[in-house]
Design a protein around this motif. Structure first.
Motif, mmCIF file in Angstrom:
data_model
loop_
_atom_site.group_PDB
_atom_site.id
_atom_site.type_symbol
_atom_site.label_atom_id
_atom_site.label_comp_id
_atom_site.label_asym_id
_atom_site.label_seq_id
_atom_site.Cartn_x
_atom_site.Cartn_y
_atom_site.Cartn_z
ATOM 1 N N GLU A 1 0.823 -1.197 0.000
ATOM 2 C CA GLU A 1 0.000 0.000 0.000
ATOM 3 C C GLU A 1 0.864 1.256 0.000
ATOM 4 O OE1 GLU A 1 -2.290 -0.380 3.624
ATOM 5 O OE2 GLU A 1 -0.835 -1.862 4.170
ATOM 6 N N MET A 2 0.351 2.270 -0.609
ATOM 7 C CA MET A 2 1.047 3.546 -0.652
ATOM 8 C C MET A 2 0.357 4.478 0.332
ATOM 9 S SD MET A 2 3.419 3.047 -2.820
ATOM 10 C CE MET A 2 4.016 4.690 -3.033
ATOM 11 N N MET A 3 1.097 4.961 1.265
ATOM 12 C CA MET A 3 0.532 5.868 2.247
ATOM 13 C C MET A 3 0.463 7.265 1.637
ATOM 14 S SD MET A 3 -0.091 3.827 4.527
ATOM 15 C CE MET A 3 -0.026 3.692 6.254
ATOM 16 N N SER A 4 -0.718 7.853 1.665
ATOM 17 C CA SER A 4 -0.884 9.178 1.072
ATOM 18 C C SER A 4 -0.591 10.283 2.082
ATOM 19 C CB SER A 4 -2.304 9.319 0.514
ATOM 20 O OG SER A 4 -3.237 9.088 1.536
ATOM 21 N N GLU A 5 -0.580 9.941 3.363
ATOM 22 C CA GLU A 5 -0.277 10.904 4.413
ATOM 23 C C GLU A 5 0.703 10.265 5.379
ATOM 24 O OE1 GLU A 5 -3.782 12.321 6.408
ATOM 25 O OE2 GLU A 5 -4.958 12.183 4.576
ATOM 26 N N GLU A 6 1.203 11.071 6.306
ATOM 27 C CA GLU A 6 2.083 10.523 7.323
ATOM 28 C C GLU A 6 1.269 9.590 8.220
ATOM 29 O OE1 GLU A 6 4.642 12.218 11.000
ATOM 30 O OE2 GLU A 6 4.833 13.270 9.094
ATOM 31 N N ALA A 7 1.813 8.439 8.494
ATOM 32 C CA ALA A 7 1.106 7.445 9.287
ATOM 33 C C ALA A 7 2.040 6.909 10.360
ATOM 34 C CB ALA A 7 0.629 6.306 8.395
ATOM 35 N N SER A 8 1.454 6.580 11.499
ATOM 36 C CA SER A 8 2.283 6.074 12.593
ATOM 37 C C SER A 8 1.473 5.171 13.509
ATOM 38 C CB SER A 8 2.849 7.251 13.398
ATOM 39 O OG SER A 8 1.784 7.968 13.992
ATOM 40 N N GLU B 1 -5.792 3.774 5.694
ATOM 41 C CA GLU B 1 -5.081 3.091 4.600
ATOM 42 C C GLU B 1 -5.190 1.579 4.734
ATOM 43 O OE1 GLU B 1 -3.596 4.256 1.882
ATOM 44 O OE2 GLU B 1 -3.733 6.389 2.332
ATOM 45 N N ARG B 2 -4.976 1.080 5.942
ATOM 46 C CA ARG B 2 -5.080 -0.374 6.168
ATOM 47 C C ARG B 2 -6.508 -0.862 5.948
ATOM 48 N NH1 ARG B 2 -1.182 -3.943 6.536
ATOM 49 N NH2 ARG B 2 -2.286 -5.033 8.149
ATOM 50 N N ALA B 3 -7.487 -0.102 6.428
ATOM 51 C CA ALA B 3 -8.885 -0.504 6.279
ATOM 52 C C ALA B 3 -9.294 -0.511 4.807
ATOM 53 C CB ALA B 3 -9.784 0.440 7.073
ATOM 54 N N GLN B 4 -8.852 0.466 4.047
ATOM 55 C CA GLN B 4 -9.210 0.506 2.630
ATOM 56 C C GLN B 4 -8.523 -0.620 1.858
ATOM 57 O OE1 GLN B 4 -8.475 4.621 1.604
ATOM 58 N NE2 GLN B 4 -10.548 5.205 2.209
ATOM 59 N N THR B 5 -7.332 -1.013 2.280
ATOM 60 C CA THR B 5 -6.677 -2.166 1.666
ATOM 61 C C THR B 5 -7.483 -3.436 1.934
ATOM 62 O OG1 THR B 5 -4.493 -1.164 1.881
ATOM 63 C CG2 THR B 5 -4.559 -3.553 1.640
ATOM 64 N N ILE B 6 -7.923 -3.606 3.174
ATOM 65 C CA ILE B 6 -8.724 -4.784 3.535
ATOM 66 C C ILE B 6 -10.051 -4.770 2.787
ATOM 67 C CG2 ILE B 6 -9.999 -5.847 5.451
ATOM 68 C CD1 ILE B 6 -7.546 -5.096 7.204
ATOM 69 N N ALA B 7 -10.697 -3.602 2.732
ATOM 70 C CA ALA B 7 -11.970 -3.501 2.008
ATOM 71 C C ALA B 7 -11.787 -3.834 0.538
ATOM 72 C CB ALA B 7 -12.555 -2.103 2.170
ATOM 73 N N GLY B 8 -10.696 -3.380 -0.043
ATOM 74 C CA GLY B 8 -10.421 -3.694 -1.448
ATOM 75 C C GLY B 8 -10.282 -5.189 -1.673
ATOM 76 N N LEU B 9 -9.600 -5.861 -0.772
ATOM 77 C CA LEU B 9 -9.449 -7.310 -0.903
ATOM 78 C C LEU B 9 -10.752 -8.050 -0.627
ATOM 79 C CD1 LEU B 9 -5.953 -7.713 0.776
ATOM 80 C CD2 LEU B 9 -6.498 -8.110 -1.629
ATOM 81 N N LEU B 10 -11.571 -7.500 0.259
ATOM 82 C CA LEU B 10 -12.852 -8.137 0.573
ATOM 83 C C LEU B 10 -13.854 -8.014 -0.575
ATOM 84 C CD1 LEU B 10 -13.669 -7.147 4.266
ATOM 85 C CD2 LEU B 10 -13.570 -9.456 3.344
ATOM 86 N N TYR B 11 -13.920 -6.832 -1.179
ATOM 87 C CA TYR B 11 -15.017 -6.551 -2.103
ATOM 88 C C TYR B 11 -14.613 -6.440 -3.571
ATOM 89 C CZ TYR B 11 -17.479 -5.631 2.211
ATOM 90 O OH TYR B 11 -18.037 -5.755 3.448
ATOM 91 N N ASN B 12 -13.365 -6.320 -3.887
ATOM 92 C CA ASN B 12 -12.925 -6.290 -5.289
ATOM 93 C C ASN B 12 -12.499 -7.704 -5.665
ATOM 94 O OD1 ASN B 12 -13.366 -3.543 -5.349
ATOM 95 N ND2 ASN B 12 -11.253 -3.044 -4.851
ATOM 96 N N ARG B 13 -13.466 -8.486 -6.153
ATOM 97 C CA ARG B 13 -13.230 -9.912 -6.365
ATOM 98 C C ARG B 13 -13.706 -10.341 -7.743
ATOM 99 N NH1 ARG B 13 -12.454 -11.831 -1.248
ATOM 100 N NH2 ARG B 13 -12.756 -14.020 -1.685
ATOM 101 N N THR B 14 -12.985 -11.276 -8.296
ATOM 102 C CA THR B 14 -13.415 -11.991 -9.493
ATOM 103 C C THR B 14 -13.296 -13.477 -9.166
ATOM 104 O OG1 THR B 14 -11.212 -12.177 -10.475
ATOM 105 C CG2 THR B 14 -12.461 -10.171 -10.978
ATOM 106 N N PRO B 15 -13.852 -14.350 -9.991
ATOM 107 C CA PRO B 15 -13.670 -15.777 -9.711
ATOM 108 C C PRO B 15 -12.190 -16.172 -9.655
ATOM 109 C CG PRO B 15 -15.431 -15.483 -11.291
ATOM 110 C CD PRO B 15 -14.808 -14.127 -11.087
ATOM 111 N N ALA B 16 -11.354 -15.470 -10.413
ATOM 112 C CA ALA B 16 -9.935 -15.819 -10.457
ATOM 113 C C ALA B 16 -9.155 -15.281 -9.259
ATOM 114 C CB ALA B 16 -9.305 -15.302 -11.743
#
Length: 186
Positions: free
Chosen positions: A49-56, A70-85
């Motif tokens: 993931e690319m951090m768009s702001e300072e994170a700590s 950032e972490r939550a949006q990464t998890i959401a992307g993996l949860l909901y951006n899905r194809t059969p493959a």
């Protein structure tokens, strides 16, 4: 004077010796290569993931709002951006981010999600559009509205808008995905 048979024997013996010398040299080269690779070990680290702001993360294990988002949006992307493959590889990536206490629960949640996607339409895929995220360092969570659409080919099968909240908990000094909840939005 050497006979024809002696000349052939000498030639075959010479060829055998050259072959043995070449094979021995190859073995020595491979052994040196193996020893060199043990001495000169290098590691490549991939940061997905690319951090768009300072994170700590502070010493108590609380993440900054930008880190949690950032972490939550990464998890959401993996949860909901899905194809059969990509379903199986997304699940594996999510389980690597899962907290050890919740691993079994999150794995069964992912299996249910996979089962639902197979029962609905075999070739359906889904994508999500997250909106403005709010991280809460007090309870290590991030919440944001997200629109999830399921597609079959180029046709939208379902579209739903929910408020997704993802909770994190420290596991051996690392913030890990602990749980998530959805609230339907109108």
């Amino acid at each position: 004077m050497a006979t024809e048979l002696e000349r052939r024997v000498n030639r075959i013996t010479r060829q055998r010796n050259y072959f043995a010398l070449g094979a021995g040299g190859l073995v020595v080269a491979l052994m040196l290569n193996g020893a060199w690779s043990r001495v000169c070990v290098s590691h490549t680290y991939f940061i997905p993931e690319m951090m768009s702001e300072e994170a700590s993360i502070d010493s108590r294990g609380h993440g900054s709002p930008s880190y949690l988002c950032e972490r939550a949006q990464t998890i959401a992307g993996l949860l909901y951006n899905r194809t059969p493959a990509t379903g199986k590889s997304n699940d594996e990536a999510l389980l690597r981010m899962a907290h050890s206490e919740q691993y079994g629960s999150l794995k069964s949640q992912l299996l249910d999600l996979e089962e639902k996607s197979h029962s609905a339409e075999r070739d359906a895929s889904s994508f999500s559009v997250p909106e403005d995220c709010h991280g809460d360092p007090g309870d290590n969570s991030a919440a944001f509205p997200i629109t999830v659409k399921t597609l079959l080919g180029d046709r939208v099968m379902t579209s739903r808008r929910v408020k997704l909240t993802i909770y994190f908990k420290t596991d051996n000094g690392v913030l890990k995905w602990f749980a998530n909840s959805e609230e339907p939005l109108s």
